[in-house]
Scaffold this active site. Sequence first.
Site, short mmCIF file in Angstrom:
data_model
loop_
_atom_site.label_atom_id
_atom_site.label_comp_id
_atom_site.label_asym_id
_atom_site.label_seq_id
_atom_site.Cartn_x
_atom_site.Cartn_y
_atom_site.Cartn_z
N ASN A 219 -5.52 2.84 -12.86
CA ASN A 219 -4.48 1.58 -12.55
C ASN A 219 -2.96 2.54 -12.89
O ASN A 219 -2.86 2.80 -13.06
CB ASN A 219 -4.86 1.15 -13.38
CG ASN A 219 -3.64 -0.15 -13.15
OD1 ASN A 219 -3.88 -1.00 -11.70
ND2 ASN A 219 -2.97 -0.70 -14.08
N ILE B 227 -10.32 -6.97 -12.72
CA ILE B 227 -11.25 -5.88 -12.48
C ILE B 227 -12.57 -6.96 -13.94
O ILE B 227 -12.53 -7.30 -14.71
CB ILE B 227 -11.46 -4.53 -13.02
CG1 ILE B 227 -10.07 -4.13 -11.76
CG2 ILE B 227 -12.92 -4.40 -13.16
CD1 ILE B 227 -10.89 -4.05 -10.74
N HIS C 253 0.74 0.89 -12.95
CA HIS C 253 1.58 0.15 -13.65
C HIS C 253 2.88 0.59 -13.38
O HIS C 253 3.75 1.73 -14.13
CB HIS C 253 1.27 -0.66 -14.98
CG HIS C 253 2.07 -1.48 -15.08
ND1 HIS C 253 1.26 -3.11 -15.18
CD2 HIS C 253 2.73 -1.76 -16.18
CE1 HIS C 253 2.72 -3.52 -16.07
NE2 HIS C 253 2.88 -2.82 -16.41
N GLY D 22 0.41 -1.22 -0.09
CA GLY D 22 -0.21 0.43 -0.02
C GLY D 22 0.94 1.15 -0.26
O GLY D 22 0.04 2.62 0.50
N ASP E 60 -4.12 -4.19 -18.59
CA ASP E 60 -3.67 -2.37 -18.91
C ASP E 60 -3.32 -2.02 -21.03
O ASP E 60 -1.97 -1.68 -21.13
CB ASP E 60 -1.80 -3.17 -19.01
CG ASP E 60 -1.80 -3.78 -17.67
OD1 ASP E 60 -2.08 -3.33 -16.70
OD2 ASP E 60 -0.61 -4.51 -17.87
N ASN F 117 1.05 3.20 -2.69
CA ASN F 117 0.60 3.82 -3.51
C ASN F 117 -0.08 4.43 -3.12
O ASN F 117 -0.66 5.54 -2.89
CB ASN F 117 0.07 3.57 -4.69
CG ASN F 117 1.33 3.10 -5.62
OD1 ASN F 117 1.53 4.38 -5.88
ND2 ASN F 117 2.27 1.79 -5.53
C1 GAR Z 1 2.68 -0.78 -7.73
O1 GAR Z 1 4.83 -0.72 -7.82
C2 GAR Z 1 2.40 -1.18 -8.74
O2 GAR Z 1 2.49 -0.06 -9.65
C3 GAR Z 1 2.31 -2.70 -8.39
O3 GAR Z 1 2.07 -3.05 -7.64
C4 GAR Z 1 3.03 -2.32 -7.08
C5 GAR Z 1 2.14 -1.73 -5.39
O4 GAR Z 1 2.30 -2.24 -4.27
N1 GAR Z 1 1.12 -2.70 -9.57
C6 GAR Z 1 1.05 -3.60 -10.87
O5 GAR Z 1 1.81 -4.32 -10.80
C7 GAR Z 1 -0.79 -3.93 -11.64
N2 GAR Z 1 -0.05 -5.25 -12.66
P1 GAR Z 1 2.02 -0.55 -3.37
O6 GAR Z 1 0.77 -1.91 -2.71
O7 GAR Z 1 3.51 -0.51 -1.93
O8 GAR Z 1 1.20 0.19 -3.58
#
Ligand code: GAR
Length: 209
Positions: free
Chosen positions: A108, A94, A110, A12, A151, A14
Site C-alpha cells: 500500500n 481489504i 500512504h 490513478g 496502515d 500512482n
Molecule cells: C494517493 O495520494 C495515495 O497515497 C492515497 O490516495 C491518493 C490516490 O491518488 N492513498 C490513501 O490515502 C490510502 N490510505 P491517485 O489515484 O492519483 O494515485
Amino acid sequence: MLRVVVCVSGGGTNLQAILDAIENGNITNTKIEMVISNNPGAYALERAKNAGVEALCMSPKNYESREAFHQAFCKKMEDVNPDLIVLAGFLVNIPKEMVAAFPNRILNIHPSLIPSFCGVGYYGLKVHEGVLSRGAKVTGATVHFVDEGTDTGPILLQKAVEVQSGDTPKVLQQRVMEQAEWIILPKAIDAIANNRVEFVDGIARVIEA
Ligand code: GAR
C-alpha cells in the site's frame, strides 16, 4: 516476471507512475496483469486501458452485501493469483481473508510518514488536512505491506517532504505525490520484482542495488 494486480479508486497518478516506470525501465521483471477499481468513474481505469492493461470495475454497490462483495473480490484475486497486489489509492478495506491468502504480498502507498496521520479516517486529502491543522513541518509518504490492521503492516520505504507556509491540502498533496509517492512506489515494486526485499524479525527493508 512479477505478476501484479493494481487496485485503484480515483485519478490513478500512482498507477501512471508504475506504468511509466515499467515503460522506461525503472521497474524491471514486472507485468501488470489487471487494474481493479471499486469506482466505475475512476480515471485510473482509462489510464489502464490506454496502456493496454485489462481494467475491471468491482463496485461494492453492485453486490447485495459487503460480505458478498468481499467474497467476489477475494475469488477474483485468487483466480488471477498475482505475485503482488498493489493498493495505489484504493480506498476500500481489504478483507481479512485476502490478507491471509496473500501474506506480505499486498503493498500500500500512504500519503504520510507512518505512524503519523494514518489509520482509520486518514485517507486522501484528509491526511494532508490533518498535517496542516497539526502544524507539522515535515510530512511524506510510506510504502508498506498490508496486514490485518489499517496502515499497520511492515514499512518498506518512506520519503520525507517539507511542508511550506501557505500550503493548502491540495498543494501539499501534489508535492507529496511528486516528491515522494511517484518515486517510492515504483522503487518498492522494482525491489520486490528483483528479490531485493528482506524481512528480519518482522521488519522489512530494501537491499539497495
Ligand atoms: C494517493 O495520494 C495515495 O497515497 C492515497 O490516495 C491518493 C490516490 O491518488 N492513498 C490513501 O490515502 C490510502 N490510505 P491517485 O489515484 O492519483 O494515485
